[in-house]
Design a protein around this motif. Structure first.
Motif, mmCIF file in Angstrom:
data_model
loop_
_atom_site.group_PDB
_atom_site.id
_atom_site.type_symbol
_atom_site.label_atom_id
_atom_site.label_comp_id
_atom_site.label_asym_id
_atom_site.label_seq_id
_atom_site.Cartn_x
_atom_site.Cartn_y
_atom_site.Cartn_z
ATOM 1 N N LEU A 379 0.842 -1.191 0.000
ATOM 2 C CA LEU A 379 0.000 0.000 0.000
ATOM 3 C C LEU A 379 0.877 1.241 0.000
ATOM 4 C CD1 LEU A 379 -2.231 -2.050 0.742
ATOM 5 C CD2 LEU A 379 -3.176 -0.297 2.253
ATOM 6 N N ARG A 384 -2.959 3.895 1.716
ATOM 7 C CA ARG A 384 -3.031 3.899 3.180
ATOM 8 C C ARG A 384 -3.907 5.048 3.674
ATOM 9 N NH1 ARG A 384 -0.263 1.082 6.735
ATOM 10 N NH2 ARG A 384 1.135 0.321 5.097
ATOM 11 N N ASP A 388 -7.182 4.689 6.022
ATOM 12 C CA ASP A 388 -7.296 5.463 7.259
ATOM 13 C C ASP A 388 -8.473 6.423 7.195
ATOM 14 O OD1 ASP A 388 -5.100 4.157 8.200
ATOM 15 O OD2 ASP A 388 -3.683 5.801 7.844
ATOM 16 N N THR A 422 -4.002 -3.739 7.512
ATOM 17 C CA THR A 422 -3.666 -4.137 6.144
ATOM 18 C C THR A 422 -3.189 -5.588 6.092
ATOM 19 O OG1 THR A 422 -1.434 -3.212 6.474
ATOM 20 C CG2 THR A 422 -3.090 -1.795 5.426
#
Length: 565
Positions: A379, A384, A388, A422
């Motif tokens: 990622l 990411r 998030d 992840t």
């Protein structure tokens, strides 16, 4: 059964319910709301547990007052003997003094245990005092014995140090006793009845305790008759500002005896009900609940709905690269279909092309999802941030309407597993059955027809080859069969080759449609796997925190008001 006894039992049942609710609120609020409020709530629970183990037949009445209020003189007037030293003759001390009346049939040990808990060492029983001291006319001994019926319970009067004393140990004793005695009698005087110390530090702080509070204006003998009522009215107005709206200040004089009999009657009524201890604890619970209620949600927080959960799962799926896997599945399917149903003379070339699923380490159906890792691209910052952001939006929506402390707790619960999320998503993708090696049913008949077409073409080619060899050797053969003027061997070669090519093109088109269908199926499976991770790692922690917030709200409401509305 006496009427007062039923009231006591009802109060005890209500107290049980509210203490249980306060305990739930304290446990639910631990680490979520103001630590000082939780600590004070836990102290109330501990104090209630200790007090309820001690005598329920004794009512503890504490006399609180500032220096010069005549508190000790009033205490002596109530007792009927000079137990408490007054004025300049009284030594400075941090010790409380107790006058104990035991009703008939009471166990002295019960009062002793109660006084041990109160840490009162200086103790006197009324009967013992009358044997060694000169009784004051109208004292407690005469009061009790003069009644046609004995009081229903025992009585402990406490004379306490001055709460405005400069000695720290005096103030500590008064503050501790203010949290322990069953009934609080605040003795004020005409000169300092509006003193900020008593109102800010005690009366305002104990506004919820007016059911177990008596406020007396002592030394009214120092006022003229026309001054008494204005002072009482002024005091009542100050008490109302303190939040004490159900208390009427009593005018008394320890010197002349004015109002003493009325004060005794009030205390006698409290003793007869034998519910002061429960009422005091109920007031403590209510006060603690009101403090905690400031950090409770105004309304019940709803659990995240299906739409919010689906949006979260879809966003996480996009971040982890589900579409990359779907494209690889479709490409792998087309390669496998070509290798199985293509023209036998050229389909081997499909096997030379790299399989995208194998490159992602997702081809093998025997991989262990617990240890298997995909080879999906790591990622990047954008992916990411996408993951998030999805979690953050979900937690913000879930905590909307909650107080700041609970909103932070809900957010923290949702992102607690952020660093490993992840990895869990990667395992979920790796453990999903992509049906990567499965062959479609239509492959088999197409492959059979392809081989049959090749066999026809080879038969025609061999026939032609045979004819050429015979002709070369000058042998005589019958004429070659013809159809519409075309030699049959030639037709076999052409027909076989043409059928193979057409079938290969058709199977390629069918493979694209089949790849699209398998891609949709795999997308659903992958999304389901990602949703499972989303539920266990984000949604469930958030839901538990919302449940905890709602439990806190309901428990605080029951502890404070006796209902959950």
């Amino acid at each position: 059964m006496p009427k007062g006894r039923k009231t006591t039992e009802a109060s005890a049942g209500e107290l049980d319910s509210r203490l249980e609710s306060l305990e739930q609120a304290v446990e639910a609020g631990q680490g979520r709301v103001d630590g000082a409020a939780v600590k004070r709530g836990r102290a109330v629970l501990e104090r209630a547990s200790l007090r309820r183990k001690l005598s329920a037949d004794h009512t503890v009445v504490g006399f609180f007052g500032a220096t010069g209020s005549g508190k000790s003189s009033l205490f002596n007037a109530m007792v009927g003997v000079e137990l408490a030293r007054t004025a300049a003759t009284r030594p400075t001390t941090s010790q409380a003094l107790a006058a104990v009346y035991e009703h008939p049939g009471a166990q002295a040990a019960d009062a002793d245990e109660l006084l041990d808990w109160l840490e009162v060492r200086d103790r006197h029983t009324i009967e013992d005092a009358h044997e060694t001291e000169t009784p004051r006319r109208g004292g407690l001994g005469r009061w009790w014995r003069g009644e046609a019926a004995p009081p229903a319970g025992g009585l402990i009067l406490l004379d306490l140090p001055d709460f405005d004393s400069t000695a720290r140990e005096h103030r500590e004793v008064v503050q501790r006793m203010a949290g322990q005695v069953d009934v609080l009698v605040f003795v004020l005087d005409p000169q300092k009845y509006a003193d900020a110390v008593v109102h800010q530090d005690f009366l305002s702080a104990l506004a919820t305790h007016d059911a177990v509070m008596l406020v007396v204006l002592n030394q009214v003998d120092r006022l003229s008759e026309s001054e008494v009522q204005p002072v009482l009215s002024s005091l009542s107005s100050i008490l109302e500002n303190d939040g004490i709206r159900h208390q009427q200040a009593r005018a008394v004089s320890a010197v002349t005896g004015q109002g003493i009999d009325e004060l005794r009657s009030d205390i006698r009524a409290i003793v007869d009900r034998r519910s002061a201890a429960q009422q005091r604890l109920l007031a403590d619970v209510r006060q603690s609940a009101e403090e905690l209620a400031a950090q409770a949600a105004a309304d019940e927080l709803p659990q995240p709905g299906r739409r919010e959960r689906d949006v979260l799962a879809e966003s996480l799926g996009n971040a982890i690269g589900i579409e990359t896997v779907v494209r690889a599945v479709k490409r792998s399917y087309r390669l496998d279909a070509t290798a199985f149903t293509g023209w036998p003379l050229t389909k081997w070339m499909a096997k030379l092309r790299p399989d995208p699923l194998r490159r992602l380490n997702l081809k093998s159906a025997e991989a262990n999802p617990e240890v298997n890792r995909t080879s999906l691209p790591a990622l990047g910052a954008a992916q990411r941030a996408m993951a998030d952001g999805a979690v953050r939006r979900f937690t913000e929506d879930a905590g909307r309407g909650a107080p700041d402390a609970w909103r932070d707790a809900i957010r923290d619960a949702g992102i607690a597993d952020r660093e490993e999320l992840t990895q869990h998503l990667d395992r979920a993708v790796g453990g999903t059955d992509l049906n990567a090696s499965a062959k479609s049913r239509w492959w088999y008949p197409v492959a059979i027809v392809q081989w049959a077409a090749l066999a026809v073409a080879l038969a025609g080619a061999l026939w032609l080859l045979g004819l050429a060899a015979v002709s070369y050797l000058q042998f005589e053969l019958p004429p070659t069969p013809r159809v519409e003027g075309f030699p049959v061997p030639t037709l076999l070669v052409v027909a076989g080759l043409l059928a193979g090519v057409v079938l290969a093109l058709a199977s390629a088109a069918i493979a694209r449609a089949g790849a699209a269908l398998r891609g949709r199926s795999v997308r659903r499976r992958l999304q389901s796997s990602v949703a499972l991770v989303s539920e266990t790692r984000v949604v469930e922690p958030v839901s538990r925190e919302i449940d905890r917030c709602n439990t806190f709200r309901r428990a605080v409401a029951i502890a404070g008001r006796g209902d959950s509305k």
